[in-house]
Write an enzyme that holds these catalytic residues in place. Structure first.
Site, PDB file in Angstrom:
ATOM      1  N   GLU A  47      20.427 -43.742  38.433  1.00  0.00           N
ATOM      2  CA  GLU A  47      19.104 -43.230  38.307  1.00  0.00           C
ATOM      3  C   GLU A  47      19.184 -41.836  38.604  1.00  0.00           C
ATOM      4  O   GLU A  47      19.591 -41.212  39.693  1.00  0.00           O
ATOM      5  CB  GLU A  47      18.280 -44.246  39.161  1.00  0.00           C
ATOM      6  CG  GLU A  47      16.721 -43.676  39.098  1.00  0.00           C
ATOM      7  CD  GLU A  47      15.999 -44.540  39.988  1.00  0.00           C
ATOM      8  OE1 GLU A  47      16.342 -45.410  40.581  1.00  0.00           O
ATOM      9  OE2 GLU A  47      14.847 -44.111  40.190  1.00  0.00           O
ATOM     10  N   GLU A  72      18.938 -37.874  43.807  1.00  0.00           N
ATOM     11  CA  GLU A  72      17.799 -37.072  44.213  1.00  0.00           C
ATOM     12  C   GLU A  72      17.860 -35.756  44.587  1.00  0.00           C
ATOM     13  O   GLU A  72      18.746 -35.741  45.756  1.00  0.00           O
ATOM     14  CB  GLU A  72      16.972 -38.025  44.733  1.00  0.00           C
ATOM     15  CG  GLU A  72      15.444 -37.393  45.492  1.00  0.00           C
ATOM     16  CD  GLU A  72      14.829 -36.817  44.329  1.00  0.00           C
ATOM     17  OE1 GLU A  72      14.327 -37.539  43.496  1.00  0.00           O
ATOM     18  OE2 GLU A  72      14.200 -35.547  44.703  1.00  0.00           O
ATOM     19  N   ASP A 121       9.699 -34.294  35.535  1.00  0.00           N
ATOM     20  CA  ASP A 121       8.858 -33.212  35.515  1.00  0.00           C
ATOM     21  C   ASP A 121       8.727 -33.057  33.961  1.00  0.00           C
ATOM     22  O   ASP A 121       9.812 -32.629  33.298  1.00  0.00           O
ATOM     23  CB  ASP A 121       9.229 -32.255  36.201  1.00  0.00           C
ATOM     24  CG  ASP A 121       8.137 -30.940  36.458  1.00  0.00           C
ATOM     25  OD1 ASP A 121       7.419 -30.946  35.468  1.00  0.00           O
ATOM     26  OD2 ASP A 121       8.071 -30.530  37.445  1.00  0.00           O
ATOM     27  N   ASP A 157       4.728 -40.761  31.731  1.00  0.00           N
ATOM     28  CA  ASP A 157       3.103 -40.858  31.475  1.00  0.00           C
ATOM     29  C   ASP A 157       2.899 -39.843  30.394  1.00  0.00           C
ATOM     30  O   ASP A 157       1.630 -39.820  30.004  1.00  0.00           O
ATOM     31  CB  ASP A 157       2.294 -40.524  32.626  1.00  0.00           C
ATOM     32  CG  ASP A 157       2.600 -39.137  33.253  1.00  0.00           C
ATOM     33  OD1 ASP A 157       3.929 -38.970  33.604  1.00  0.00           O
ATOM     34  OD2 ASP A 157       2.145 -38.492  33.339  1.00  0.00           O
ATOM     35  N   THR A 195       7.678 -47.930  39.309  1.00  0.00           N
ATOM     36  CA  THR A 195       8.197 -46.850  40.343  1.00  0.00           C
ATOM     37  C   THR A 195       6.711 -46.547  40.861  1.00  0.00           C
ATOM     38  O   THR A 195       5.763 -46.737  40.656  1.00  0.00           O
ATOM     39  CB  THR A 195       8.856 -45.763  39.483  1.00  0.00           C
ATOM     40  OG1 THR A 195       7.478 -44.976  38.843  1.00  0.00           O
ATOM     41  CG2 THR A 195       9.604 -46.001  38.318  1.00  0.00           C
ATOM     42  N   GLU A 196       7.018 -45.729  41.933  1.00  0.00           N
ATOM     43  CA  GLU A 196       6.005 -45.194  42.658  1.00  0.00           C
ATOM     44  C   GLU A 196       4.974 -44.265  41.653  1.00  0.00           C
ATOM     45  O   GLU A 196       3.594 -44.517  41.715  1.00  0.00           O
ATOM     46  CB  GLU A 196       6.401 -44.316  43.888  1.00  0.00           C
ATOM     47  CG  GLU A 196       6.660 -44.989  45.062  1.00  0.00           C
ATOM     48  CD  GLU A 196       8.272 -44.938  45.307  1.00  0.00           C
ATOM     49  OE1 GLU A 196       9.053 -44.527  44.350  1.00  0.00           O
ATOM     50  OE2 GLU A 196       8.713 -45.178  46.387  1.00  0.00           O
TER      51      GLU A 196
HETATM   52  C1  LIG Z   1       7.733 -37.043  39.493  1.00  0.00           C
HETATM   53  S1  LIG Z   1       9.175 -37.317  40.684  1.00  0.00           S
HETATM   54  C2  LIG Z   1       9.342 -39.015  40.086  1.00  0.00           C
HETATM   55  C3  LIG Z   1       9.972 -39.918  41.244  1.00  0.00           C
HETATM   56  C4  LIG Z   1      10.150 -41.616  40.830  1.00  0.00           C
HETATM   57  N1  LIG Z   1      11.337 -41.558  39.738  1.00  0.00           N
HETATM   58  C5  LIG Z   1       8.940 -42.226  40.396  1.00  0.00           C
HETATM   59  O1  LIG Z   1       8.940 -42.591  39.174  1.00  0.00           O
HETATM   60  O2  LIG Z   1       8.257 -42.698  41.152  1.00  0.00           O
HETATM   61  C6  LIG Z   1      10.625 -36.596  39.932  1.00  0.00           C
HETATM   62  C7  LIG Z   1      11.651 -36.828  40.956  1.00  0.00           C
HETATM   63  O3  LIG Z   1      12.656 -36.214  40.328  1.00  0.00           O
HETATM   64  C8  LIG Z   1      13.470 -35.212  41.060  1.00  0.00           C
HETATM   65  N2  LIG Z   1      14.310 -34.354  40.243  1.00  0.00           N
HETATM   66  C9  LIG Z   1      13.847 -33.508  39.512  1.00  0.00           C
HETATM   67  N3  LIG Z   1      14.801 -32.669  38.735  1.00  0.00           N
HETATM   68  C10 LIG Z   1      15.849 -33.455  39.358  1.00  0.00           C
HETATM   69  C11 LIG Z   1      17.079 -32.991  39.056  1.00  0.00           C
HETATM   70  N4  LIG Z   1      17.636 -32.207  38.377  1.00  0.00           N
HETATM   71  N5  LIG Z   1      18.279 -33.833  39.910  1.00  0.00           N
HETATM   72  C12 LIG Z   1      17.984 -34.599  40.786  1.00  0.00           C
HETATM   73  N6  LIG Z   1      16.409 -34.919  40.901  1.00  0.00           N
HETATM   74  C13 LIG Z   1      15.513 -34.463  40.263  1.00  0.00           C
HETATM   75  C14 LIG Z   1      12.539 -34.541  42.004  1.00  0.00           C
HETATM   76  O4  LIG Z   1      12.919 -34.260  43.047  1.00  0.00           O
HETATM   77  C15 LIG Z   1      11.303 -35.837  42.087  1.00  0.00           C
HETATM   78  O5  LIG Z   1      11.850 -36.470  43.302  1.00  0.00           O
END
Ligand SMILES: C[S@@+](CC[C@H](N)C(=O)[O-])C[C@H]1O[C@@H](n2cnc3c(N)ncnc32)[C@H](O)[C@@H]1O
Length: 227
Positions: A47, A72, A121, A157, A195-196
Protein backbone atom coordinates in the site's frame (compact mmCIF):
# COMPACT_ATOMS: atom_id res chain seq x y z
CA UNK A 1 -2.97 17.68 3.30
CA UNK A 2 -1.85 19.55 6.43
CA UNK A 3 1.39 18.19 7.78
CA UNK A 4 1.15 16.40 11.08
CA UNK A 5 2.99 17.90 14.01
CA UNK A 6 5.97 15.82 15.15
CA UNK A 7 4.81 13.21 17.62
CA UNK A 8 6.05 13.41 21.19
CA UNK A 9 8.68 10.82 22.07
CA UNK A 10 9.00 9.90 18.40
CA UNK A 11 12.24 7.96 18.81
CA UNK A 12 11.27 5.71 21.76
CA UNK A 13 7.88 5.09 20.20
CA UNK A 14 9.53 4.12 16.90
CA UNK A 15 11.86 1.83 18.83
CA UNK A 16 8.86 0.17 20.48
CA UNK A 17 7.61 -0.66 16.96
CA UNK A 18 10.96 -1.99 15.75
CA UNK A 19 9.38 -5.35 14.87
CA UNK A 20 7.09 -3.54 12.41
CA UNK A 21 9.68 -1.99 10.11
CA UNK A 22 13.19 -2.57 8.78
CA UNK A 23 16.01 -0.08 9.21
CA UNK A 24 17.14 -0.90 5.66
CA UNK A 25 14.04 -1.89 3.65
CA UNK A 26 16.11 -2.06 0.45
CA UNK A 27 17.90 -5.09 1.95
CA UNK A 28 14.57 -6.97 1.63
CA UNK A 29 14.35 -6.32 -2.11
CA UNK A 30 13.29 -9.57 -3.78
CA UNK A 31 12.86 -11.40 -0.45
CA UNK A 32 10.10 -9.65 1.48
CA UNK A 33 8.20 -12.83 2.25
CA UNK A 34 11.26 -14.40 3.86
CA UNK A 35 12.17 -11.17 5.72
CA UNK A 36 8.63 -11.00 7.13
CA UNK A 37 8.70 -14.72 8.12
CA UNK A 38 5.82 -15.40 5.74
CA UNK A 39 5.49 -18.46 3.45
CA UNK A 40 7.44 -18.23 0.19
CA UNK A 41 4.29 -18.68 -1.91
CA UNK A 42 2.07 -16.17 -0.12
CA UNK A 43 0.67 -13.08 -1.84
CA UNK A 44 2.48 -9.78 -1.32
CA UNK A 45 0.33 -6.62 -1.16
CA UNK A 46 1.88 -3.14 -1.02
CA UNK A 47 0.00 0.00 0.00
CA UNK A 48 1.35 3.42 -0.96
CA UNK A 49 0.55 6.37 1.34
CA UNK A 50 -1.20 4.44 4.11
CA UNK A 51 -1.67 7.50 6.35
CA UNK A 52 -2.67 6.47 9.88
CA UNK A 53 -3.08 2.88 8.72
CA UNK A 54 -6.74 1.99 9.26
CA UNK A 55 -7.05 0.36 5.81
CA UNK A 56 -3.75 -1.53 6.24
CA UNK A 57 -4.86 -2.87 9.61
CA UNK A 58 -8.27 -3.99 8.31
CA UNK A 59 -6.75 -5.58 5.19
CA UNK A 60 -4.10 -7.47 7.16
CA UNK A 61 -6.82 -8.72 9.53
CA UNK A 62 -9.07 -9.81 6.69
CA UNK A 63 -6.24 -11.54 4.80
CA UNK A 64 -3.95 -13.08 7.46
CA UNK A 65 -2.17 -15.22 4.84
CA UNK A 66 -1.13 -12.18 2.79
CA UNK A 67 2.17 -10.41 3.46
CA UNK A 68 1.16 -6.75 3.62
CA UNK A 69 3.69 -3.90 3.40
CA UNK A 70 2.56 -0.28 3.75
CA UNK A 71 4.66 2.72 2.66
CA UNK A 72 4.18 6.13 4.26
CA UNK A 73 6.56 9.06 3.95
CA UNK A 74 5.23 11.08 6.91
CA UNK A 75 7.01 9.46 9.83
CA UNK A 76 4.43 10.69 12.37
CA UNK A 77 1.60 9.08 10.39
CA UNK A 78 3.61 5.92 9.87
CA UNK A 79 4.22 5.69 13.61
CA UNK A 80 0.47 5.80 14.33
CA UNK A 81 -0.11 3.11 11.70
CA UNK A 82 2.60 0.91 13.19
CA UNK A 83 1.23 1.35 16.72
CA UNK A 84 -2.21 0.34 15.43
CA UNK A 85 -0.75 -2.82 13.85
CA UNK A 86 1.14 -3.63 17.05
CA UNK A 87 -1.97 -3.22 19.23
CA UNK A 88 -3.86 -5.54 16.89
CA UNK A 89 -0.96 -8.05 17.16
CA UNK A 90 -0.92 -8.53 13.40
CA UNK A 91 1.88 -10.83 12.29
CA UNK A 92 1.55 -10.09 8.56
CA UNK A 93 1.66 -6.27 8.47
CA UNK A 94 4.91 -4.32 8.05
CA UNK A 95 5.82 -0.74 7.18
CA UNK A 96 8.29 1.30 5.21
CA UNK A 97 8.61 4.83 6.59
CA UNK A 98 9.77 6.03 3.18
CA UNK A 99 8.83 7.51 -0.17
CA UNK A 100 7.12 5.76 -3.08
CA UNK A 101 9.56 7.40 -5.45
CA UNK A 102 12.12 4.86 -4.12
CA UNK A 103 9.86 1.86 -4.70
CA UNK A 104 12.30 0.23 -7.15
CA UNK A 105 14.89 0.19 -4.37
CA UNK A 106 12.45 -1.50 -1.99
CA UNK A 107 10.94 -4.22 -4.21
CA UNK A 108 12.35 -6.54 -6.84
CA UNK A 109 11.06 -7.18 -10.37
CA UNK A 110 7.80 -9.16 -10.46
CA UNK A 111 7.79 -9.46 -6.66
CA UNK A 112 4.45 -7.83 -5.83
CA UNK A 113 0.92 -9.17 -6.42
CA UNK A 114 -1.10 -6.07 -5.72
CA UNK A 115 -0.64 -2.35 -5.04
CA UNK A 116 -3.17 -0.13 -3.23
CA UNK A 117 -3.27 3.65 -3.66
CA UNK A 118 -6.01 5.36 -1.68
CA UNK A 119 -6.85 9.07 -1.78
CA UNK A 120 -3.46 10.31 -2.85
CA UNK A 121 -2.88 14.03 -3.32
CA UNK A 122 -4.45 15.08 -6.68
CA UNK A 123 -2.01 17.97 -7.25
CA UNK A 124 -4.76 19.68 -9.25
CA UNK A 125 -4.72 23.15 -7.67
CA UNK A 126 -0.96 23.38 -8.14
CA UNK A 127 -1.29 21.72 -11.57
CA UNK A 128 1.66 19.37 -11.01
CA UNK A 129 0.52 16.13 -12.73
CA UNK A 130 4.00 14.61 -12.57
CA UNK A 131 3.71 14.49 -8.79
CA UNK A 132 0.56 12.36 -8.88
CA UNK A 133 1.19 8.82 -7.69
CA UNK A 134 -0.55 7.61 -10.87
CA UNK A 135 1.56 9.67 -13.28
CA UNK A 136 3.02 7.41 -15.99
CA UNK A 137 6.54 7.49 -14.55
CA UNK A 138 5.18 6.09 -11.26
CA UNK A 139 3.07 3.53 -13.15
CA UNK A 140 6.23 2.41 -14.98
CA UNK A 141 7.88 1.65 -11.63
CA UNK A 142 4.77 -0.21 -10.43
CA UNK A 143 4.85 -2.27 -13.67
CA UNK A 144 8.40 -3.34 -12.86
CA UNK A 145 7.66 -4.62 -9.35
CA UNK A 146 4.26 -6.16 -10.18
CA UNK A 147 3.90 -9.73 -11.43
CA UNK A 148 2.16 -10.32 -14.76
CA UNK A 149 -1.55 -9.74 -14.21
CA UNK A 150 -0.66 -7.99 -10.94
CA UNK A 151 -3.12 -5.27 -9.93
CA UNK A 152 -3.25 -1.65 -8.85
CA UNK A 153 -6.32 -0.85 -6.73
CA UNK A 154 -6.97 2.86 -6.79
CA UNK A 155 -9.60 4.97 -4.97
CA UNK A 156 -10.15 8.71 -4.97
CA UNK A 157 -12.73 11.40 -4.26
CA UNK A 158 -11.30 13.61 -7.02
CA UNK A 159 -12.83 13.53 -10.55
CA UNK A 160 -9.91 15.09 -12.51
CA UNK A 161 -7.41 12.75 -10.79
CA UNK A 162 -9.67 9.80 -11.54
CA UNK A 163 -10.00 10.68 -15.25
CA UNK A 164 -6.24 11.24 -15.43
CA UNK A 165 -5.55 7.87 -13.77
CA UNK A 166 -7.81 5.95 -16.16
CA UNK A 167 -5.92 7.44 -19.12
CA UNK A 168 -2.47 6.93 -17.61
CA UNK A 169 -3.27 3.31 -16.77
CA UNK A 170 -4.48 2.58 -20.30
CA UNK A 171 -1.39 4.22 -21.84
CA UNK A 172 0.92 2.27 -19.54
CA UNK A 173 -0.45 -1.19 -20.35
CA UNK A 174 -2.94 -1.66 -17.52
CA UNK A 175 -6.36 -3.03 -18.34
CA UNK A 176 -8.89 -0.98 -16.38
CA UNK A 177 -11.59 -3.02 -14.61
CA UNK A 178 -14.04 -2.64 -11.72
CA UNK A 179 -14.52 0.94 -12.85
CA UNK A 180 -17.05 2.87 -10.78
CA UNK A 181 -17.70 6.54 -10.02
CA UNK A 182 -19.82 5.64 -7.00
CA UNK A 183 -18.19 2.74 -5.19
CA UNK A 184 -20.47 2.89 -2.14
CA UNK A 185 -23.54 2.39 -4.34
CA UNK A 186 -21.93 -0.26 -6.53
CA UNK A 187 -21.82 -4.05 -6.47
CA UNK A 188 -18.33 -3.85 -4.92
CA UNK A 189 -19.40 -1.95 -1.81
CA UNK A 190 -19.94 -5.03 0.30
CA UNK A 191 -16.28 -6.09 0.08
CA UNK A 192 -14.93 -2.56 0.31
CA UNK A 193 -12.81 -1.52 3.29
CA UNK A 194 -13.02 2.23 3.95
CA UNK A 195 -9.95 4.31 4.65
CA UNK A 196 -9.86 7.29 7.03
CA UNK A 197 -10.15 9.77 4.15
CA UNK A 198 -12.84 7.71 2.45
CA UNK A 199 -15.08 7.92 5.53
CA UNK A 200 -14.52 11.68 5.72
CA UNK A 201 -15.43 12.23 2.05
CA UNK A 202 -18.41 9.86 2.20
CA UNK A 203 -19.78 11.83 5.17
CA UNK A 204 -19.57 14.96 3.00
CA UNK A 205 -21.64 13.18 0.32
CA UNK A 206 -18.74 12.96 -2.16
CA UNK A 207 -18.97 9.81 -4.34
CA UNK A 208 -15.89 7.59 -4.21
CA UNK A 209 -14.28 6.65 -7.52
CA UNK A 210 -12.47 3.30 -7.90
CA UNK A 211 -10.55 1.45 -10.60
CA UNK A 212 -8.48 -1.74 -10.66
CA UNK A 213 -5.67 -1.71 -13.24
CA UNK A 214 -4.39 -5.14 -14.31
CA UNK A 215 -0.85 -5.36 -15.68
CA UNK A 216 -0.94 -6.57 -19.27
CA UNK A 217 1.75 -6.79 -21.90
CA UNK A 218 2.88 -3.28 -22.90
CA UNK A 219 2.83 -3.35 -26.68
CA UNK A 220 5.52 -1.39 -28.47
CA UNK A 221 5.43 -0.44 -32.18
CA UNK A 222 8.35 -1.27 -34.52
CA UNK A 223 9.51 2.36 -34.34
CA UNK A 224 9.87 1.94 -30.58
CA UNK A 225 6.87 4.06 -29.53
CA UNK A 226 4.10 2.61 -27.36
CA UNK A 227 0.89 1.53 -29.07
C1 LIG B 1 -4.53 12.09 1.68
S1 LIG B 1 -3.61 10.99 2.62
C2 LIG B 1 -4.55 9.48 2.50
C3 LIG B 1 -4.22 8.52 3.60
C4 LIG B 1 -4.93 7.16 3.50
N1 LIG B 1 -4.51 6.44 2.32
C5 LIG B 1 -6.43 7.32 3.49
O1 LIG B 1 -7.04 7.11 2.43
O2 LIG B 1 -7.00 7.64 4.54
C6 LIG B 1 -2.24 10.63 1.54
C7 LIG B 1 -1.08 9.99 2.27
O3 LIG B 1 -0.10 9.61 1.30
C8 LIG B 1 1.18 9.94 1.80
N2 LIG B 1 2.07 10.11 0.64
C9 LIG B 1 1.96 11.06 -0.32
N3 LIG B 1 2.94 10.91 -1.24
C10 LIG B 1 3.68 9.85 -0.84
C11 LIG B 1 4.84 9.22 -1.36
N4 LIG B 1 5.44 9.67 -2.47
N5 LIG B 1 5.34 8.14 -0.70
C12 LIG B 1 4.75 7.69 0.44
N6 LIG B 1 3.65 8.27 0.98
C13 LIG B 1 3.11 9.32 0.35
C14 LIG B 1 0.96 11.21 2.59
O4 LIG B 1 1.98 11.44 3.54
C15 LIG B 1 -0.40 10.93 3.23
O5 LIG B 1 -0.26 10.30 4.48
Amino acid sequence: MARMRKKKNLIPRMEACSDRFFSDPAANRGKWREACSMPEDCLLFVEIGCGKGLFSEQMAKKYPDVCYVAIEREVSCCLLAMEKAKRAELKNLFFIPGDASSILEYFGENEVDRIFINFCDPWTRQNKPKRRLTYRAFLATYRTILKDSGEIHFKTDNDPLYDFTLEEMKDMGFETTCVTRDLHRSEWNEDNIRTEFETKYAEQGIPIKRVVGIKRELLVKKDGSDI
